[in-house]
Enzyme design. Structure first.
Site, PDB file in Angstrom:
ATOM      1  N   HIS A  87       9.839 -11.979   6.668  1.00 49.08           N
ATOM      2  CA  HIS A  87       8.768 -10.943   7.467  1.00 49.08           C
ATOM      3  C   HIS A  87       8.483  -9.482   7.573  1.00 49.08           C
ATOM      4  O   HIS A  87       9.914  -9.140   6.130  1.00 49.08           O
ATOM      5  CB  HIS A  87       9.411 -10.573   9.238  1.00 49.08           C
ATOM      6  CG  HIS A  87       8.758 -10.155  10.085  1.00 49.08           C
ATOM      7  ND1 HIS A  87       8.289  -8.598   9.871  1.00 49.08           N
ATOM      8  CD2 HIS A  87       7.329 -10.712  11.246  1.00 49.08           C
ATOM      9  CE1 HIS A  87       7.075  -8.698  11.191  1.00 49.08           C
ATOM     10  NE2 HIS A  87       6.968  -9.234  11.755  1.00 49.08           N
ATOM     11  N   GLU A 135       0.280 -10.295   6.759  1.00 46.08           N
ATOM     12  CA  GLU A 135       0.105  -9.710   8.093  1.00 46.08           C
ATOM     13  C   GLU A 135       0.233  -7.981   6.949  1.00 46.08           C
ATOM     14  O   GLU A 135       1.342  -7.457   6.550  1.00 46.08           O
ATOM     15  CB  GLU A 135       1.393  -9.601   8.485  1.00 46.08           C
ATOM     16  CG  GLU A 135       1.576 -10.612   9.426  1.00 46.08           C
ATOM     17  CD  GLU A 135       2.628 -10.679  10.492  1.00 46.08           C
ATOM     18  OE1 GLU A 135       2.049 -11.136  11.674  1.00 46.08           O
ATOM     19  OE2 GLU A 135       3.576 -10.182   9.965  1.00 46.08           O
TER      20      GLU A 135
HETATM   21  O1  G3P Z   1       5.592 -11.164  12.930  1.00 43.26           O
HETATM   22  C1  G3P Z   1       4.269 -10.093  14.421  1.00 43.26           C
HETATM   23  C2  G3P Z   1       4.453  -9.326  14.316  1.00 43.26           C
HETATM   24  O2  G3P Z   1       4.620  -8.400  12.403  1.00 43.26           O
HETATM   25  C3  G3P Z   1       2.909  -8.596  14.874  1.00 43.26           C
HETATM   26  O3  G3P Z   1       3.227  -7.787  15.260  1.00 43.26           O
HETATM   27  O4  G3P Z   1       2.355  -6.512  17.573  1.00 43.26           O
HETATM   28  O5  G3P Z   1       1.157  -6.240  15.689  1.00 43.26           O
HETATM   29  O6  G3P Z   1       1.331  -8.252  16.605  1.00 43.26           O
HETATM   30  P1  G3P Z   1       2.144  -6.610  16.634  1.00 43.26           P
END
Ligand code: G3P
Length: 222
Positions: free
Chosen positions: A93, A141
């Protein structure tokens, strides 16, 4: 078509620990039951076993070390996750980056015990690299959007499109999740329409006054 996966990472948010973790898991289980969508939860290690014991939804770890059990103080092994009832684990992550060798060791260790690896990445190149390891999921992400309240689906749909293509060019069997700022059914629908198999999200559910309504909204357009 298999159900998409909505994976809620509770991180170390105060609003995602102890009783709140149980409340969110309960809401996730209810919405999964109502909608038929698979909703998983990734709590802190402390809450992993109680949640896997009390709820039928898949419970993931937020990190795992790809070591054999033995003399490793302060680490968490795949064997420990399996005994605690985990379905799988996030790996690499953005808030817990690993070396390539560590990522591979974690993927292999999870696969050896039939647990599900979800390898997190930050762009299409690292997504392709992660796909070469053959995990069940790669989760793209963009770090700058994590926790920003700005959804990757709307702010950067191109990175999703390019990452899905990059992953599938390497290995068609690897499924793709996307995350960062995901907060509504519309965000989830865009992600699915761009070729993903679901989303990874945190703050919009964990920090919500009413996580149940947010979860219902997340599945509303599927
Ligand atoms: O693991 C999920 C995360 O990194 C995304 O966070 O708060 O943007 O949904 P958020």
């Amino acid at each position: 078509m298999p159900s998409p996966l909505i994976l809620v990472n509770l991180k170390t948010f105060r609003e995602g620990m102890g009783n709140r973790a149980h409340m969110i898991a309960n809401a996730a289980q209810l919405v999964a039951h109502e909608s038929g969508v698979t909703i998983g939860i990734a709590p802190s290690y402390i809450d992993l076993h109680p949640l896997s014991h009390h709820f039928a939804i898949p419970v993931y770890a937020q990190h795992v070390d790809g070591f054999e059990p033995g003399a490793h103080t302060g680490h968490i092994t795949v064997d420990a996750l399996k005994l605690a009832g985990a379905a799988g684990s996030l790996i690499n992550h953005s808030e817990r980056r690993l070396t390539l060798a560590e990522i591979e060791a974690s993927v292999r260790a999870l696969q050896a015990l039939k647990l599900i690896p979800v390898v997190c990445t930050n762009n299409e190149a690292t997504s392709a690299g992660a796909a070469a390891l053959g995990p069940e999921y790669v989760a793209i992400e963009p770090p700058e959007l994590i926790g920003s309240g700005v959804s990757v689906s709307k702010a950067n749909p191109d990175i999703i499109r390019r990452s899905v293509a990059a992953v599938h060019a390497v290995n068609q069997k690897v499924k793709v999740l996307t995350g960062a700022g995901i907060q509504s059914g519309e965000c989830v629908k865009i992600a699915i329409d761009l070729g993903t198999d679901g989303v990874l999200l945190a703050s919009s559910v964990v920090k919500a006054k009413d996580p149940l309504s947010v979860l219902r909204d997340l599945v509303s357009k599927l």
